[in-house]
Write a protein that holds these residues in place. Structure first.
Motif, PDB file in Angstrom:
ATOM      1  N   ALA A 152       0.880  -1.189   0.043  1.00  0.00           N
ATOM      2  CA  ALA A 152      -0.092   0.018   0.189  1.00  0.00           C
ATOM      3  C   ALA A 152       0.895   1.267  -0.070  1.00  0.00           C
ATOM      4  O   ALA A 152       0.689   2.082  -0.779  1.00  0.00           O
ATOM      5  N   VAL A 153       2.069   1.318   0.863  1.00  0.00           N
ATOM      6  CA  VAL A 153       2.936   2.265   0.813  1.00  0.00           C
ATOM      7  C   VAL A 153       3.661   2.683  -0.465  1.00  0.00           C
ATOM      8  O   VAL A 153       3.739   3.478  -0.818  1.00  0.00           O
ATOM      9  N   GLU A 154       4.037   1.419  -1.304  1.00  0.00           N
ATOM     10  CA  GLU A 154       4.712   1.485  -2.520  1.00  0.00           C
ATOM     11  C   GLU A 154       3.638   2.112  -3.488  1.00  0.00           C
ATOM     12  O   GLU A 154       3.890   2.886  -4.361  1.00  0.00           O
ATOM     13  N   LEU A 155       2.562   1.586  -3.469  1.00  0.00           N
ATOM     14  CA  LEU A 155       1.230   2.206  -4.354  1.00  0.00           C
ATOM     15  C   LEU A 155       1.110   3.701  -4.122  1.00  0.00           C
ATOM     16  O   LEU A 155       1.003   4.525  -5.005  1.00  0.00           O
ATOM     17  N   ARG A 156       1.084   4.244  -2.957  1.00  0.00           N
ATOM     18  CA  ARG A 156       1.073   5.733  -2.707  1.00  0.00           C
ATOM     19  C   ARG A 156       2.110   6.391  -3.179  1.00  0.00           C
ATOM     20  O   ARG A 156       1.874   7.677  -3.892  1.00  0.00           O
ATOM     21  N   GLU A 157       3.184   6.018  -3.067  1.00  0.00           N
ATOM     22  CA  GLU A 157       4.540   6.785  -3.306  1.00  0.00           C
ATOM     23  C   GLU A 157       5.073   6.471  -5.044  1.00  0.00           C
ATOM     24  O   GLU A 157       5.850   7.084  -5.198  1.00  0.00           O
ATOM     25  N   TYR A 158       4.249   5.495  -5.536  1.00  0.00           N
ATOM     26  CA  TYR A 158       4.654   5.198  -6.826  1.00  0.00           C
ATOM     27  C   TYR A 158       4.737   6.350  -7.594  1.00  0.00           C
ATOM     28  O   TYR A 158       4.037   7.076  -8.142  1.00  0.00           O
ATOM     29  N   GLU A 159       5.906   6.675  -8.458  1.00  0.00           N
ATOM     30  CA  GLU A 159       6.039   7.682  -9.582  1.00  0.00           C
ATOM     31  C   GLU A 159       5.853   9.032  -8.821  1.00  0.00           C
ATOM     32  O   GLU A 159       5.543  10.046  -9.515  1.00  0.00           O
ATOM     33  N   GLU A 160       5.840   9.177  -7.490  1.00  0.00           N
ATOM     34  CA  GLU A 160       5.377  10.574  -7.003  1.00  0.00           C
ATOM     35  C   GLU A 160       7.099  11.351  -6.207  1.00  0.00           C
ATOM     36  O   GLU A 160       7.677  10.314  -6.139  1.00  0.00           O
ATOM     37  N   LYS A 161       7.153  12.489  -6.428  1.00  0.00           N
ATOM     38  CA  LYS A 161       8.290  13.109  -6.024  1.00  0.00           C
ATOM     39  C   LYS A 161       8.717  13.080  -4.804  1.00  0.00           C
ATOM     40  O   LYS A 161       9.557  12.753  -4.292  1.00  0.00           O
ATOM     41  N   ASP A 162       7.478  13.499  -4.046  1.00  0.00           N
ATOM     42  CA  ASP A 162       7.641  13.852  -2.554  1.00  0.00           C
ATOM     43  C   ASP A 162       6.611  13.103  -1.587  1.00  0.00           C
ATOM     44  O   ASP A 162       5.420  13.311  -1.852  1.00  0.00           O
ATOM     45  N   PRO A 163       7.197  12.194  -0.857  1.00  0.00           N
ATOM     46  CA  PRO A 163       6.263  11.259   0.011  1.00  0.00           C
ATOM     47  C   PRO A 163       5.464  12.141   0.839  1.00  0.00           C
ATOM     48  O   PRO A 163       4.147  11.580   1.230  1.00  0.00           O
ATOM     49  N   GLN A 164       5.618  13.381   1.115  1.00  0.00           N
ATOM     50  CA  GLN A 164       4.805  14.333   1.851  1.00  0.00           C
ATOM     51  C   GLN A 164       3.542  14.822   1.271  1.00  0.00           C
ATOM     52  O   GLN A 164       2.625  15.011   1.733  1.00  0.00           O
ATOM     53  N   ARG A 165       3.747  14.400  -0.043  1.00  0.00           N
ATOM     54  CA  ARG A 165       2.707  14.985  -1.067  1.00  0.00           C
ATOM     55  C   ARG A 165       2.228  14.133  -2.049  1.00  0.00           C
ATOM     56  O   ARG A 165       2.906  13.816  -3.217  1.00  0.00           O
ATOM     57  N   CYS A 166       1.288  12.977  -1.651  1.00  0.00           N
ATOM     58  CA  CYS A 166       0.879  12.065  -2.539  1.00  0.00           C
ATOM     59  C   CYS A 166      -0.807  12.155  -2.450  1.00  0.00           C
ATOM     60  O   CYS A 166      -1.219  12.359  -1.293  1.00  0.00           O
ATOM     61  N   LEU A 167      -1.272  11.264  -3.583  1.00  0.00           N
ATOM     62  CA  LEU A 167      -2.775  11.309  -3.266  1.00  0.00           C
ATOM     63  C   LEU A 167      -2.933  10.157  -2.401  1.00  0.00           C
ATOM     64  O   LEU A 167      -2.232   9.147  -2.110  1.00  0.00           O
ATOM     65  N   PRO A 168      -4.239  10.288  -1.424  1.00  0.00           N
ATOM     66  CA  PRO A 168      -4.459   9.142  -0.539  1.00  0.00           C
ATOM     67  C   PRO A 168      -4.900   7.914  -1.274  1.00  0.00           C
ATOM     68  O   PRO A 168      -5.164   7.936  -2.516  1.00  0.00           O
ATOM     69  N   VAL A 169      -4.355   6.677  -0.639  1.00  0.00           N
ATOM     70  CA  VAL A 169      -4.730   5.477  -1.258  1.00  0.00           C
ATOM     71  C   VAL A 169      -5.930   5.006  -0.443  1.00  0.00           C
ATOM     72  O   VAL A 169      -6.281   4.824   0.583  1.00  0.00           O
ATOM     73  N   LEU A 170      -7.027   4.513  -1.570  1.00  0.00           N
ATOM     74  CA  LEU A 170      -8.294   4.119  -1.007  1.00  0.00           C
ATOM     75  C   LEU A 170      -8.330   2.606  -1.048  1.00  0.00           C
ATOM     76  O   LEU A 170      -8.290   2.030  -2.156  1.00  0.00           O
ATOM     77  N   LEU A 171      -8.407   1.985  -0.012  1.00  0.00           N
ATOM     78  CA  LEU A 171      -8.003   0.475  -0.211  1.00  0.00           C
ATOM     79  C   LEU A 171      -9.350  -0.471   0.407  1.00  0.00           C
ATOM     80  O   LEU A 171     -10.030   0.041   1.458  1.00  0.00           O
ATOM     81  N   LEU A 172      -9.930  -1.272  -0.380  1.00  0.00           N
ATOM     82  CA  LEU A 172     -11.312  -1.990  -0.066  1.00  0.00           C
ATOM     83  C   LEU A 172     -10.598  -3.238   0.639  1.00  0.00           C
ATOM     84  O   LEU A 172      -9.884  -4.042  -0.120  1.00  0.00           O
ATOM     85  N   ILE A 173     -11.189  -3.649   1.820  1.00  0.00           N
ATOM     86  CA  ILE A 173     -10.884  -4.736   2.540  1.00  0.00           C
ATOM     87  C   ILE A 173     -12.277  -5.322   2.807  1.00  0.00           C
ATOM     88  O   ILE A 173     -13.192  -5.042   3.484  1.00  0.00           O
ATOM     89  N   GLU A 174     -12.334  -6.556   2.152  1.00  0.00           N
ATOM     90  CA  GLU A 174     -13.709  -7.276   2.205  1.00  0.00           C
ATOM     91  C   GLU A 174     -13.685  -8.677   3.296  1.00  0.00           C
ATOM     92  O   GLU A 174     -12.567  -9.314   3.293  1.00  0.00           O
ATOM     93  N   ASP A 175     -14.811  -8.636   4.047  1.00  0.00           N
ATOM     94  CA  ASP A 175     -14.991  -9.864   4.883  1.00  0.00           C
ATOM     95  C   ASP A 175     -13.646  -9.977   5.709  1.00  0.00           C
ATOM     96  O   ASP A 175     -13.486 -11.120   6.154  1.00  0.00           O
ATOM     97  N   SER A 176     -13.057  -9.019   6.445  1.00  0.00           N
ATOM     98  CA  SER A 176     -12.136  -9.429   7.285  1.00  0.00           C
ATOM     99  C   SER A 176     -12.468  -8.886   8.631  1.00  0.00           C
ATOM    100  O   SER A 176     -13.299  -8.247   8.875  1.00  0.00           O
ATOM    101  N   ASP A 177     -11.824  -9.538   9.630  1.00  0.00           N
ATOM    102  CA  ASP A 177     -12.439  -9.403  10.992  1.00  0.00           C
ATOM    103  C   ASP A 177     -11.995  -7.888  11.581  1.00  0.00           C
ATOM    104  O   ASP A 177     -10.840  -7.303  10.886  1.00  0.00           O
ATOM    105  N   LYS A 178     -12.241  -7.455  12.541  1.00  0.00           N
ATOM    106  CA  LYS A 178     -11.942  -6.190  13.285  1.00  0.00           C
ATOM    107  C   LYS A 178     -10.263  -6.215  13.582  1.00  0.00           C
ATOM    108  O   LYS A 178      -9.485  -5.183  13.232  1.00  0.00           O
ATOM    109  N   GLU A 179      -9.868  -7.480  13.798  1.00  0.00           N
ATOM    110  CA  GLU A 179      -8.443  -7.610  14.386  1.00  0.00           C
ATOM    111  C   GLU A 179      -7.492  -7.316  13.094  1.00  0.00           C
ATOM    112  O   GLU A 179      -6.426  -6.892  13.436  1.00  0.00           O
ATOM    113  N   TYR A 180      -8.079  -7.749  12.000  1.00  0.00           N
ATOM    114  CA  TYR A 180      -7.125  -7.662  10.891  1.00  0.00           C
ATOM    115  C   TYR A 180      -7.030  -6.140  10.454  1.00  0.00           C
ATOM    116  O   TYR A 180      -6.102  -5.602  10.041  1.00  0.00           O
ATOM    117  N   LEU A 181      -8.267  -5.602  10.330  1.00  0.00           N
ATOM    118  CA  LEU A 181      -8.436  -4.085  10.224  1.00  0.00           C
ATOM    119  C   LEU A 181      -7.504  -3.263  11.187  1.00  0.00           C
ATOM    120  O   LEU A 181      -6.700  -2.536  10.571  1.00  0.00           O
TER     121      LEU A 181
END
Length: 1541
Positions: free
Chosen positions: A746-775
């Motif tokens: 997820a971190v790699e996806l956020r920073e891929y091809e971006e210059k500055d890690p401070q300024r990146c688009l947020p990553v929207l991740l869908l997690i299906e059927d996982s329990d609260k512990e995993y989340l």
């Protein structure tokens, strides 16, 4: 046991049939089954067929087919034996004669087969003979005649057509010589023998003008020894020159025309013989004779044949002879035929001339349409290559030009590549492939699986379904490890077994038949290892239907062809091979039939607007995420869309999961729009709010979508992702990857091809059927990663969109409306209008039954509609068919096990389908289903493995089918028993892990509200149904016993049986099952807890039976013994829990106190202790001293010692619980999860429980009259011992620090009780000799009383309490954690202290913190901190003295209007700290950060490191800060850290 009998097979007994079956290699368990079915010789010959073997014996297709084939061969050979015995008038042809002989030989070798049980030495002797039986002797073609440079080989034991005479002079006649003995002779003898045979045959051929080939290493008719005529055996050739030079005998053998002979006799050819059993090289040596008319015209050749004479020890030459071919022999021309022979020379020349002319005039072969053939083979007859089909490539070295034409390979769904090119990674196919895709480099040994590894673990370990596995089969030159290429024979010795294991593992365990195709791409000359690979795939795949061979060079193909024909026949090889098509043509042809465009580029949005290119190999390296790109699905071919769009839409509205193509088709107007439900708009709004800038924004935000099962929650979630893919980076978390991997990707996806890690688009991740512990774990991992990257606090980096099922989504939504969204079966008015319009549009194109789930949805899943639909569906169903049985099983699993399914290959096994042609697999499967099954079964495909499976279109439909299909005689329990007995399903190898998991869940998994279920259950919902609805606990027990045996005596089934038995008060059986479970898992604290619970419940039952009788030592002894046994078990449980570093299980301590209290109640109710005026004192005397009343002396003799220790063990357990609760948060929220194996009795409010039980314990051991006096405000007698006082303190709730502090939470009567507790301590505590625990409780009582009643006169001054602390051990290692905790509180410096006083106090505090931290890590074990959150007892307030400690309860007044989860969220996000009411109470302290470590301003000698309660709030740069201070059992913590402006 005797050999296979010689009499007719018809007369064989069952044992003799078994012996024959062993001889043909059938597995023992099949033989046993056939023996049990009483299959004798007559049944074998007349009744047995393939269908019977598969349906009754449950035999796999391979062995069933083998038995029938071998049985037919046996019958044919018997017939021919009979015919041979009969005298016949007519002569049979030579060919028939040979064929018959071949059959009889086969039979003879069968009857010579060794018996089943022989000694080792016998077996060794007979191995060769046994192999002769088991190897199938297939016919094969000879090498192409007189062709230069052919790459050809023979397979050992294949059979050439019989020796033949001249036919049309051009087709060669053949002669075979085994040459087995001659090949071992010395050079002179061998050459003489070889030259004699060649020149004899050559002279015969030339004199009759016929082409011919003589073969050495092939059995001729004179020899026998278990071989058949024409069988290829091969001979060892150490020096080929020996054979070539042997033809120098021509000079002496022919007196004239020697040059003619040289021209017509071709040099020897050495054709290698493939032997799968041997590592020695063998050859067939062949010499072609070509008497061209231009050379031999009008000649007759006389020959003097060489012969080695032993008497003279040299080669001599026979007299000159004229030889000719007669039939299949070479014979001399007799004197009487000589003149005729010479006269007919002209005729023979004319025939030869004519034959040569006709041969050159033959029209060229019609050219095949190779493009169409290739297309049909790759697509299995469909229009496009299936997206979900896996391909396995087997290949060798590519030519540089061909590497430019592999675009078609780039888009194939490549499972693995068996690469025989050692340079592939540097300059071959692998290097080109890696330019486009990620791949894992493996060797054959990488596929060695240890027996204790499951298939799932193995495939995950090698990432087999994530990235292509590139298997270097013959070394890798760029690899620094020891993997060097080797020659053919070394490879066969060292790598052959590894290859066999890896192919077998893939074909038999990992990929089911029909999910993959194997392509042999022959790019260079073929060597033996590649041929062995074909054989392994051919045998493990049980045929060639899914094997394709592509070869651009006919020359390279010949060797392959000659070998493959030996396994599967000429026609099969022709049908599955594409030969002579250039690689560039293959490339262009296959690109046309791929569903996606070749080399399509994908794009991701970037923070500055616009997009960037997403490289495929980078995408594949983030294998735990399915990344949604800006131009997702644009790569799909137009032709594919036009062909498949209706099918894709239909599958969705029938109940299939929504795919990205559904949205894409709707967006591009190919189909109607996908309805946006209210929940979609609600989620979008929450997402929009989260994206607004907020300085207090947490870096990871969570939005939850809770949905009824099957109500479309997943569609809503994916719709949100689809519509945000151009402005956010979006992805779906694939199931079953560890959070650490997901977070990294997820971190790699956020920073891929971006210059500055401070300024990146947020990553929207869908997690299906996982329990609260995993989340929570994922959130934690992401936060750690953000901290490491030093992202500025307040930057939103990740939004986790969690989609979880729930039986009450609306309740979840009300609990936290700012975080949760609900999707239910019921539609709002607006949704009803949308669904109604959509339904009309769909019903114009599909019948309602074909879009069933959508119709049900638009009806709001009303029970009546579902009931009527199912009733109508089942009207004419055949209730006894195997398909209906399958519907039953699927319905049962789908009703009780969420997301369950049965793999299609399981279904095929149950329906005993034999699918002959792969391309018709799906068609045959669907055709085998009934109309009802076709309507309700939904075909699924695993996203990762592409393995197909089925489930019922909706859980509500499954439930209704289950109810209606079961007749009045049948119950769900009897159905489950049938399911357990279904051997075919249980033992089927593909998808076995998943199937067994579902079956296990059916019997064991309890329902949990926290997991989205309707209620919390004690047993699995199915077992509860059997017990309650069917009123049949015995049946439930029977089922679990069957399951226990089925699952190889699994201890968790034994645990369930123990629980079920004690629930129904069958204690003896419960004890048996608990002991069975504990014997298998002696260190599992949860199972030991169950064992203790058996005795605990038994004890309770025994107490109940004597409730209304006068209790004596005699009638209570049994119950006391049981209680003590329970305590013993709980001690074992405590020891196991303590040793377990990965789980926390405190149930043993809680249960010990519960049983102890019940036992004390029983003891004190005994007549001897209850009726007398001093009964209680008598009881105390018995329990606390050596005194034993005579009434109990004998009856309780075995228990005295243990009962006298009861007060001590109970006190220890209470102290352990108190200490555990001191460290960690105990408020269990509504959405808290239980561990997979939870304790029996979960304590939901441990603080209240501890106060109650401490008081109860104190009551039994304290003086009743004194307690009563104190409760009424009177003074207590002065003569009480310290122990008695301590017990009264316990009774009032002052026995441990947590009970005392919990009075701040439950404040009823708290002030009076605390005053009472303090009155029991000496008036001058400094002079009294206190124990460490007493001091802790005394100080804690003062602090608590001060919090509740600040001006109370009974509260001691801070200085007195500090002085009392001097009595704690000076060696801090001996201090209790609670003592160290109090030191951090009491010695926290005051504002008006002098610098010296402050420094002294800081030293005391820092020393205490150092030891607290060590204790904390011991207590924590290896458990993630998130699972055991530190509990903050007090905060530093703005007052002085004891007034500066603010208890957490004070905040409750301010936050009490919020739900538990909202309250957590407010504290977590930092919002709560800003509330003015809280800010007034607390005091901010100053400090600084250095490399992300927080330090407190104040101490001069040693820096004071303060733990931040919420790590992400620590600034990344070195800053001056202020924060609030909390006090925990790990030391002080920093809260709400702010940078000083």
């Amino acid at each position: 046991m005797a050999d296979i009998p010689q009499q007719s097979p018809k007369n064989w007994t069952e044992s003799e049939v078994s012996t024959w079956l062993r001889s043909i290699g059938i597995k023992e368990h099949y033989i046993e089954k056939l023996y049990e079915e009483e299959v004798d010789g007559q049944i074998l010959l007349e009744v047995l067929n393939e269908d019977y073997l598969k349906t009754k014996i449950y035999m796999k297709s391979g062995p069933a087919h083998l038995i029938i084939q071998k049985r037919d061969e046996l019958m044919n050979s018997q017939q021919k034996c009979q015919e041979k015995k009969k005298p016949t008038g007519s002569k049979r042809t030579e060919f028939e004669e040979k064929k018959s002989k071949k059959s009889v030989q086969c039979l003879r070798t069968v009857s010579d087969c060794p018996p089943a049980k022989t000694t080792q030495s016998d077996q060794e002797k007979e191995t060769a003979q046994e192999q002769c039986v088991l190897i199938s002797k297939e016919d094969c073609q000879p090498r192409p005649f007189d062709q230069e440079g052919t790459n050809f080989l023979y397979v050992k034991h294949s059979i050439l057509q019989p020796e033949s005479g001249a036919f049309n002079l051009i087709l060669p006649c053949h002669e075979f010589k085994s040459f087995a003995v001659a090949a071992t002779l010395d050079r002179t003898r061998l050459q003489a023998k070889f030259a004699k045979e060649v020149l004899k045959f050559a002279a015969g051929c030339m004199n009759i003008r016929s082409n011919g080939t003589i073969h050495f290493g092939v059995m001729d008719s004179k020899e026998d020894g278990g071989y058949v005529h024409g069988e290829i055996i091969g001979i060892p050739v150490t020096d080929k020159d020996v054979y070539v030079d042997a033809l120098d005998h021509i000079e002496k053998s022919f007196s004239s025309d020697k040059e003619h002979i040289r021209q017509c006799v071709r040099p020897p050819r050495f054709i290698e013989v493939m032997d799968r059993q041997s590592t020695e090289k063998q050859y067939v040596v062949e010499v072609d004779i070509v008497p061209l008319i231009s050379i031999v015209k009008s000649k007759v050749y006389e020959v003097r044949l060489p012969n080695f004479k032993e008497s003279t020890n040299k080669v001599e030459f026979e007299k000159e002879t004229i030889l000719r071919r007669v039939g299949s022999k070479t014979e001399p021309v007799s004197d009487k035929d000589l003149s005729d022979f010479y006269q007919r020379v002209k005729d023979r020349d004319a025939q030869r001339e004519e034959a040569e002319k006709n041969h050159f005039l033959i029209a060229p072969e019609m050219c095949q349409d190779l493009g169409r053939k290739l297309t049909m083979l790759i697509t299995s007859g469909k229009k496009f290559i299936e997206k979900e089909k896996w391909f396995i490539l087997v290949t060798n070295k590519f030519k540089p030009d061909d590497l430019c034409n592999i675009d078609w390979l780039i888009n194939m769904n490549m499972f693995c590549v068996f690469d025989f090119d050692p340079d592939s990674k540097i300059s071959g196919l692998c290097s080109r492939y890696l330019e486009h895709h990620a791949a894992n480099m493996h060797f054959l040994q990488s596929y060695k699986k240890s027996p204790d590894t499951t298939i799932k673990e193995f495939t995950n370990h090698l990432h087999l379904f994530d990235q292509t596995s590139w298997i270097f089969c013959n070394g890798r030159t760029d690899f620094k490890g020891n993997e060097t290429p080797c020659d053919e024979m070394t490879w066969i010795k060292t790598k052959m077994t590894l290859l066999r294991e890896s192919v077998s593992l893939i074909c038999k365990k990992i990929l089911p038949k029909g999910t993959f195709q194997v392509i042999f791409l022959l790019a260079s000359p073929v060597e033996k290892p590649l041929l062995h690979t074909f054989y392994e795939f051919f045998t493990d795949m049980e045929g060639h239907e899914d094997i394709i061979c592509i070869c651009d060079s006919e020359k390279n193909f010949q060797k392959w062809q000659s070998f493959a024909e030996g396994s599967c026949g000429k026609e099969a090889v022709d049908n599955c091979s594409v030969v002579g098509m250039k690689m560039s043509h293959i490339n262009a042809t296959l690109q046309h039939i791929q569903p996606v465009k070749v080399c399509f580029t994908k794009h991701l949005p970037v923070v500055v607007g616009g997009t960037c290119l997403l490289e495929t190999q980078v995408e594949e390296q983030m294998y735990s995420l399915e990344i949604l790109t800006v131009n997702h699905c644009n790569e799909t071919c137009k032709d594919f869309i036009n062909e498949e769009k209706e099918n894709i839409e239909h599958q969705f509205y029938r109940g299939g999961r929504v795919t990205w193509l559904n949205f894409w088709l709707a967006e591009n107007k190919y189909v109607g729009e996908v309805i946006e439900r209210d929940a979609y708009h609600d989620t979008s709004k929450l997402l929009k709010d989260a994206l607004k800038y907020n300085a207090d924004q947490t870096p990871v935000n969570i939005i939850n979508i809770y949905h009824h099962p099957g109500s479309g929650g997943s569609t809503v979630a994916r719709q949100v992702l689809w519509n945000n893919r151009k402005s956010l980076r979006c992805g779906v978390v694939k199931p079953s990857y560890p959070v650490s991997v997901v977070a990294q990707h997820a971190v790699e996806l956020r920073e891929y091809e971006e210059k500055d890690p401070q300024r990146c688009l947020p990553v929207l991740l869908l997690i299906e059927d996982s329990d609260k512990e995993y989340l929570d774990d994922l959130r934690h991992e992401l936060e750690v990663a953000i901290n490491v990257k030093q992202i500025q606090y307040g930057t939103l980096c990740f939004i986790l969109l969690s989609c979880r099922r729930s039986h009450d989504p609306e309740k979840k939504c009300k609990e936290s409306p700012l975080q949760n969204v609900s999707v239910t079966h019921e539609l709002s008015d607006q949704e009803k209008r949308k669904f109604s319009g959509k339904r009309q549009a769909l019903e114009e194109r599909y019948e309602p039954k074909f879009i069933l789930t959508f119709v049900l949805m638009s009806e709001g899943f009303s029970e009546d509609y579902v009931h009527q639909f199912v009733k109508h569906l089942l009207q004419d169903i055949d209730r006894h068919s195997v398909v209906t049985r399958l519907i039953h099983y699927v319905a049962l699993l789908n009703t009780y096990v969420q997301n369950s399914f049965i793999s299609q290959s399981h279904c095929e096994a149950l329906l005993t389908l034999t699918i002959h042609l792969e391309r018709f697999r799906q068609y045959e499967f669907e055709r085998s289903l009934s109309d009802q099954a076709r309507l309700v079964f939904l075909h699924l495909r695993d996203d990762k493995t592409h393995i197909e499976s089925i489930r019922i279109i909706h859980p509500l439909v499954a439930k209704e089918i289950l109810q209606q299909l079961l007749g009045p005689q049948q119950t769900q329990s009897s159905l489950a028993m049938d399911l357990l007995s279904e051997d075919v399903l249980f033992e089927h190898r593909f998808g076995r892990d998943e199937y067994l998991t579902f079956l296990r869940q059916l019997f064991i998994r309890r329902s949990r509200i926290s997991k989205g279920d309707k209620y919390d259950s004690l047993f699995s919902p199915f077992i509860e149904h059997v017990c309650e609805n069917e009123k049949s606990p015995d049946k439930a027990i029977e089922l679990l016993i069957e399951a226990f045996q089925r699952f190889h005596n699994d201890s968790f089934f034994a645990q369930q049986l123990a629980r079920l038995h004690y629930t129904y008060e069958k204690f003896e059986e419960a004890k048996h099952w608990a002991e069975t479970a504990a014997k298998q898992l002696p260190n599992n604290s949860y199972i030991l807890d169950t064992k203790g619970q058996v005795y605990r419940k038994w004890f309770q039952a025994k107490c109940k039976t004597i409730e209304d009788v006068r209790k004596t030592a005699q009638n209570t002894a049994d119950a006391v013994e049981t209680a003590l046994k329970a305590l013993e078990c709980f001690h074992e449980c405590e020891r196991a829990a303590d040793a377990d570093m990965e789980n926390v299980n405190s149930s043993g301590f809680f249960a010990e106190v519960e049983v102890g209290c019940s036992l004390l109640k029983l003891i004190s109710s005994l007549q001897v202790f209850a009726n007398r005026s001093n009964g209680h004192a008598e009881c105390m005397k018995y329990l606390l001293t050596d005194y034993i009343p005579e009434e109990v002396e004998d009856a309780w003799a075995p228990f005295h010692d243990r009962l006298k220790k009861l007060h001590k063990t109970m006190q220890d357990a209470l102290e352990w619980i108190s200490e555990d609760l001191s460290y960690f948060q105990t408020d269990i929220g509504a959405d808290e999860d239980e561990t997979p194996e939870s304790p029996e009795e979960k304590i939901s409010h441990p603080l209240i429980w501890l106060s109650k039980k401490s008081a109860e314990y104190g009551k039994y051991f304290s003086e009743a009259s004194s307690t009563g006096r104190l409760q009424h405000g009177k003074s207590i007698p002065a003569n009480l011992t310290p122990f008695q006082k301590r017990m009264i303190i316990y009774h009032f709730g002052g026995g441990n620090i947590i009970s005392i502090l919990s009075k701040l939470i439950d404040q009823k009567d708290a002030v009076r009780l605390l005053e009472g507790i303090l009155s029991l301590y000496p008036s001058n505590p400094l002079k009294a000799k206190f124990g460490q625990r007493d001091i802790v409780n005394y100080i804690a009582a003062h602090i608590s009383l001060n919090c509740l009643s600040p001006q109370n006169q009974k509260v001691a001054p801070l200085k007195d309490l500090q002085a009392l602390c001097c009595q704690f051990p000076s060696d801090k290692r001996k201090c209790l954690p609670s003592a160290l905790f109090l030191l951090t509180l009491l010695f926290w410096p005051e504002d008006d202290d002098t610098e010296h006083e402050k420094e002294t106090k800081y030293e005391i505090v820092q020393s205490a913190v150092e030891h607290l931290d060590k204790g904390y890590w011991t207590k924590m074990k290896d458990i993630p901190q998130r699972k055991r959150r530190l509990y903050t007892h007090f905060f530093l307030g703005s007052g002085n003295g004891l007034d500066k400690f603010v208890h957490k309860k004070k905040f409750e007044r301010i936050t009490k209007w919020f739900s538990v989860s909202e309250k957590r969220m407010k504290w977590f996000s930092g919002e709560a700290w800003k509330m003015p009411e809280i800010a007034i109470m607390l005091k901010r302290v100053s400090g600084w950060t250095e490399d992300r470590v927080v330090y407190l301003e104040g101490p001069k000698k040693k820096k004071f490191n303060i733990l931040p309660l919420y790590v992400p709030s620590v600034p990344h740069s070195n800053e001056n800060i202020t924060f609030y201070l909390g006090f925990t059992f790990r030391g002080p913590v920093a809260c709400n850290i702010l940078v000083k402006k």
